[in-house]
Structure formats: C-alpha cells, structure tokens
Write a protein that holds these residues in place. Structure first.
Motif, PDB file in Angstrom:
ATOM      1  N   LEU A  14     -15.803  -9.426  19.534  1.00  0.00           N
ATOM      2  CA  LEU A  14     -16.333  -9.534  18.171  1.00  0.00           C
ATOM      3  C   LEU A  14     -17.788 -10.014  18.251  1.00  0.00           C
ATOM      4  CD1 LEU A  14     -14.934  -9.671  15.197  1.00  0.00           C
ATOM      5  CD2 LEU A  14     -15.223 -12.115  15.480  1.00  0.00           C
ATOM      6  N   ARG A  38     -20.628 -14.427  14.368  1.00  0.00           N
ATOM      7  CA  ARG A  38     -21.166 -14.462  13.005  1.00  0.00           C
ATOM      8  C   ARG A  38     -21.797 -15.823  12.728  1.00  0.00           C
ATOM      9  NH1 ARG A  38     -18.692  -9.901  13.581  1.00  0.00           N
ATOM     10  NH2 ARG A  38     -17.671  -8.876  11.827  1.00  0.00           N
ATOM     11  N   GLU A  89     -21.509 -17.663  10.169  1.00  0.00           N
ATOM     12  CA  GLU A  89     -20.585 -18.620   9.523  1.00  0.00           C
ATOM     13  C   GLU A  89     -19.714 -19.368  10.539  1.00  0.00           C
ATOM     14  OE1 GLU A  89     -20.861 -15.398   8.751  1.00  0.00           O
ATOM     15  OE2 GLU A  89     -18.907 -14.422   8.447  1.00  0.00           O
ATOM     16  N   ASN A 103     -11.428 -19.032  16.480  1.00  0.00           N
ATOM     17  CA  ASN A 103     -11.798 -18.052  15.451  1.00  0.00           C
ATOM     18  C   ASN A 103     -10.863 -16.872  15.688  1.00  0.00           C
ATOM     19  OD1 ASN A 103     -12.845 -16.286  13.640  1.00  0.00           O
ATOM     20  ND2 ASN A 103     -14.714 -15.870  14.801  1.00  0.00           N
ATOM     21  N   PRO A 104      -9.649 -16.954  15.141  1.00  0.00           N
ATOM     22  CA  PRO A 104      -8.644 -15.919  15.437  1.00  0.00           C
ATOM     23  C   PRO A 104      -8.864 -14.690  14.557  1.00  0.00           C
ATOM     24  CG  PRO A 104      -7.739 -17.479  13.878  1.00  0.00           C
ATOM     25  CD  PRO A 104      -9.155 -17.929  14.158  1.00  0.00           C
ATOM     26  N   PRO A 105      -8.138 -13.601  14.828  1.00  0.00           N
ATOM     27  CA  PRO A 105      -8.162 -12.496  13.858  1.00  0.00           C
ATOM     28  C   PRO A 105      -7.496 -12.978  12.575  1.00  0.00           C
ATOM     29  CG  PRO A 105      -6.485 -12.125  15.538  1.00  0.00           C
ATOM     30  CD  PRO A 105      -7.238 -13.349  15.945  1.00  0.00           C
ATOM     31  N   TYR A 106      -8.076 -12.633  11.408  1.00  0.00           N
ATOM     32  CA  TYR A 106      -7.452 -13.102  10.167  1.00  0.00           C
ATOM     33  C   TYR A 106      -7.550 -12.093   9.023  1.00  0.00           C
ATOM     34  CZ  TYR A 106     -12.298 -14.821   9.466  1.00  0.00           C
ATOM     35  OH  TYR A 106     -13.663 -14.939   9.368  1.00  0.00           O
ATOM     36  N   ILE A 107      -7.892 -10.866   9.341  1.00  0.00           N
ATOM     37  CA  ILE A 107      -7.986  -9.852   8.280  1.00  0.00           C
ATOM     38  C   ILE A 107      -6.637  -9.135   8.157  1.00  0.00           C
ATOM     39  CG2 ILE A 107      -9.201  -7.772   7.529  1.00  0.00           C
ATOM     40  CD1 ILE A 107     -11.637  -8.758   9.068  1.00  0.00           C
ATOM     41  N   LEU A 158     -16.045  -2.479   9.797  1.00  0.00           N
ATOM     42  CA  LEU A 158     -15.945  -3.201  11.069  1.00  0.00           C
ATOM     43  C   LEU A 158     -15.363  -2.320  12.163  1.00  0.00           C
ATOM     44  CD1 LEU A 158     -14.410  -6.486   9.561  1.00  0.00           C
ATOM     45  CD2 LEU A 158     -16.796  -6.099  10.180  1.00  0.00           C
ATOM     46  N   ALA A 196      -9.427  -8.513  17.664  1.00  0.00           N
ATOM     47  CA  ALA A 196     -10.167  -9.696  17.220  1.00  0.00           C
ATOM     48  C   ALA A 196     -10.255  -9.794  15.700  1.00  0.00           C
ATOM     49  CB  ALA A 196     -11.582  -9.659  17.800  1.00  0.00           C
ATOM     50  N   LEU A 197      -9.746  -8.780  15.002  1.00  0.00           N
ATOM     51  CA  LEU A 197      -9.946  -8.737  13.552  1.00  0.00           C
ATOM     52  C   LEU A 197      -8.669  -8.885  12.740  1.00  0.00           C
ATOM     53  CD1 LEU A 197     -12.428  -5.712  13.322  1.00  0.00           C
ATOM     54  CD2 LEU A 197     -12.991  -8.104  12.877  1.00  0.00           C
ATOM     55  N   GLU A 236     -11.122 -20.990  12.081  1.00  0.00           N
ATOM     56  CA  GLU A 236     -11.790 -20.199  11.038  1.00  0.00           C
ATOM     57  C   GLU A 236     -10.768 -19.317  10.320  1.00  0.00           C
ATOM     58  OE1 GLU A 236     -15.544 -18.348  12.147  1.00  0.00           O
ATOM     59  OE2 GLU A 236     -15.096 -16.635  10.842  1.00  0.00           O
TER      60      GLU A 236
HETATM   61  N1  GLN Z   1     -15.629 -12.956  10.040  1.00  0.00           N
HETATM   62  C1  GLN Z   1     -15.269 -11.613  10.404  1.00  0.00           C
HETATM   63  C2  GLN Z   1     -15.511 -10.691   9.233  1.00  0.00           C
HETATM   64  O1  GLN Z   1     -14.850 -10.777   8.235  1.00  0.00           O
HETATM   65  C3  GLN Z   1     -13.836 -11.529  10.852  1.00  0.00           C
HETATM   66  C4  GLN Z   1     -13.641 -12.322  12.075  1.00  0.00           C
HETATM   67  C5  GLN Z   1     -12.248 -12.635  12.377  1.00  0.00           C
HETATM   68  O2  GLN Z   1     -11.283 -11.972  11.969  1.00  0.00           O
HETATM   69  N2  GLN Z   1     -12.090 -13.682  13.105  1.00  0.00           N
HETATM   70  O3  GLN Z   1     -16.412  -9.904   9.281  1.00  0.00           O
END
Ligand code: GLN
Length: 277
Positions: A94, A97, A99, A185-189, A199, A206-207, A237
């Motif tokens: 990834l 970012r 943030e 900062n795990p995948p969180y989408i 993306l 990673a997403l 995150e």
């Molecule tokens: N912050 C990323 C984004 O939304 C996602 C990163 C994540 O899933 N850790 O673009």
C-alpha cells in the motif's frame, strides 16, 4: 524541448486525463520528471531552460503514459515520503498515506522509550521504520503475510538494526512474546465499496477485509490481549465511519478506549490499554 516546456505539456495532459487542477497536475509532472532524471525539484528550477536529452525525454514520456492510465505517481516514481523520510514502494505494498502519520504520533506517545513494539501488516514498513528511526532503543517486530511486502519493508529499514521481520498471517507465526504496544494499519475497506475503483493499483490484501471491512480489526482486537503486557497499548487505523464499532470491540478487554481524528477531522485511529494479560 526544454525542461520547462516538457513540464508544462505533461501537466496539461495529466490534469485533463486524471482530472486534477493545474497545481496538482504540475506537482505530479515535476515529481515524475525528478524520478525520470534522478534529480530534485531545485534542479528542475535551476535547469528550466535546458534542453532535455532524448533518452531522458523518452523515459519521462513512458512515466507520463502510465500516469495517464491511472497508476499512482508513487508506484511510477518508486517511492513516497512518509513521516519525513523516503520509502520505496512497489505494487506489492500500500502507498503510505499522510493520515497514517497520526498512528505514528500516537505510538511514539504511548510506548516506553525502550519498549517492545509489534507492527501488524507492515507493508512498506512505513510505521515500523518511522518508530524505529525515532526510538533507537526500542525493539520493533514488523510482520506481514506477504513475503514480497516484507522484502520492501526490509529495504526501507535497512539502516535500522532494531527491527525484526517475520512472515506471519497476523499473530499466527509470532514468537511467544509480550509487547508494550501493538500498532496496525490493517485492511479496513468493505468488499464492494465504491472507493475501491480508485485504488485498483494497490494490493487488495492491504485494502479489503470482509463484508463490513472489519474482519481484520476483529481478529486483531480479539488476539492482541494474549500478546500484550498488562497496561500495554493497542492502536490501529480504520475508516472514517468505523470509530464507534472499533471502540465497542475494544471495550471488552481494554480501558482508556478512544478514537483520534486525522488532520481532515475524520475518525482515523482507535485504541486502548489492556486491562489484564
Ligand atoms: N487509507 C486507505 C484508503 O482508504 C486504505 C488503507 C487501508 O485499508 N488500510 O485509501
């Protein structure tokens, strides 16, 4: 063609096809030309009226073409700045970012000077390397499931002897060790989320994480207690709308549970301290 003209033309093409304003497009064109010529931004200003040599122009044109197809500048240039340092990035990791710098700020505040820290899903190593650089007496363990990502993290941390790298699916292959701080900062989408179309060059590992995006976070919150010292911190995150759910998950085993906002004012990091091991 002169440096200045080449930049102007590339900015116009990038602006029109990627949909950026003139300033953003000019910044991207400059970043790509710096990468193509292996120079810094000051060089471009000093040499604005110089003629570009054909091989350099060709190299730059190839980079611009990739950008016009939507590939992020960081992958084309091969690096991205994070927490004041330059990180090598490839499509195996990834892109760090801005943030996520909040997570590093909080980690530095919450950890003891010589603490043991675990970074789960380190990717490019952005978090682990930034902590290790500023806390020389701390010991960091950086894990990732992807061997290709770990290679990039190792390269980014090559000057830092205080990082260990372990290939592991979250906690699975970890040594029996207790940490003062676990960061991630795990995948969180959520699978199918509309943001994913922007993306598509980044690794889905990673997403995305399950139907609500919280699979990885649930696993981390559930397994972290057996790897933390009493009073140790877990900080991770998450998405702008996941703060409430994350605090709820944390509240079973952690105290001082809180969510912190990033510079855009969005909920971005949640965490807490372990009540007992
Ligand atoms: N912050 C990323 C984004 O939304 C996602 C990163 C994540 O899933 N850790 O673009």
């Amino acid at each position: 063609m002169t440096v200045s003209l080449v930049l102007r033309r590339a900015s116009e093409r990038i602006g029109a096809s990627v949909g950026l304003d003139a300033i953003e497009a000019a910044i991207e064109a400059r970043a790509l030309l710096c990468a193509a010529l292996d120079v810094d931004r000051v060089w471009l200003i000093v040499h604005a009226q110089d003629e570009l040599e054909a091989p350099n122009l060709h190299e730059f044109e190839k980079m611009v073409e990739r950008r016009l197809k939507g590939e992020p500048v960081a992958y084309i240039a091969g690096f991205r700045e994070f927490y004041g340092a330059k990180f090598r990035v490839t499509r195996d990791v990834l892109i760090p970012r801005p943030e996520t710098e909040l997570l590093v700020d909080l980690a530095l505040e919450c950890m003891p000077e010589d603490g043991k820290v675990l970074d789960l899903g380190t990717g490019s190593g952005a978090i682990a390397v930034s902590i290790a650089r500023l806390r020389k007496s701390a010991a960091i363990c950086a894990i990732d499931k992807s061997p290709a990502a770990l290679e990039i993290a190792k390269e980014n941390g090559r000057d830092l002897p205080n990082i260990d790298y372990v290939e592991s699916d979250w906690f699975e292959a970890l040594p029996d060790e207790k940490y003062d701080l676990i960061v991630s900062n795990p995948p969180y989408i959520a699978e199918g989320d509309e943001h994913l179309k922007d993306l598509q060059f980044e690794p889905s590992l990673a997403l995305t994480s399950g139907r609500d995006g919280l699979d990885a976070i649930r696993r981390i919150v559930q397994d972290a207690p057996s790897h933390l010292k009493a009073g140790g911190w877990l900080l991770f995150e998450h998405g702008y709308d996941q703060g409430g759910k994350c605090r709820k998950l944390l509240s079973k085993k952690f105290y001082e549970v809180a969510t912190w906002r990033d510079l855009s004012g969005n909920d971005r990091v949640s965490g807490g301290r372990l009540t007992s091991a």
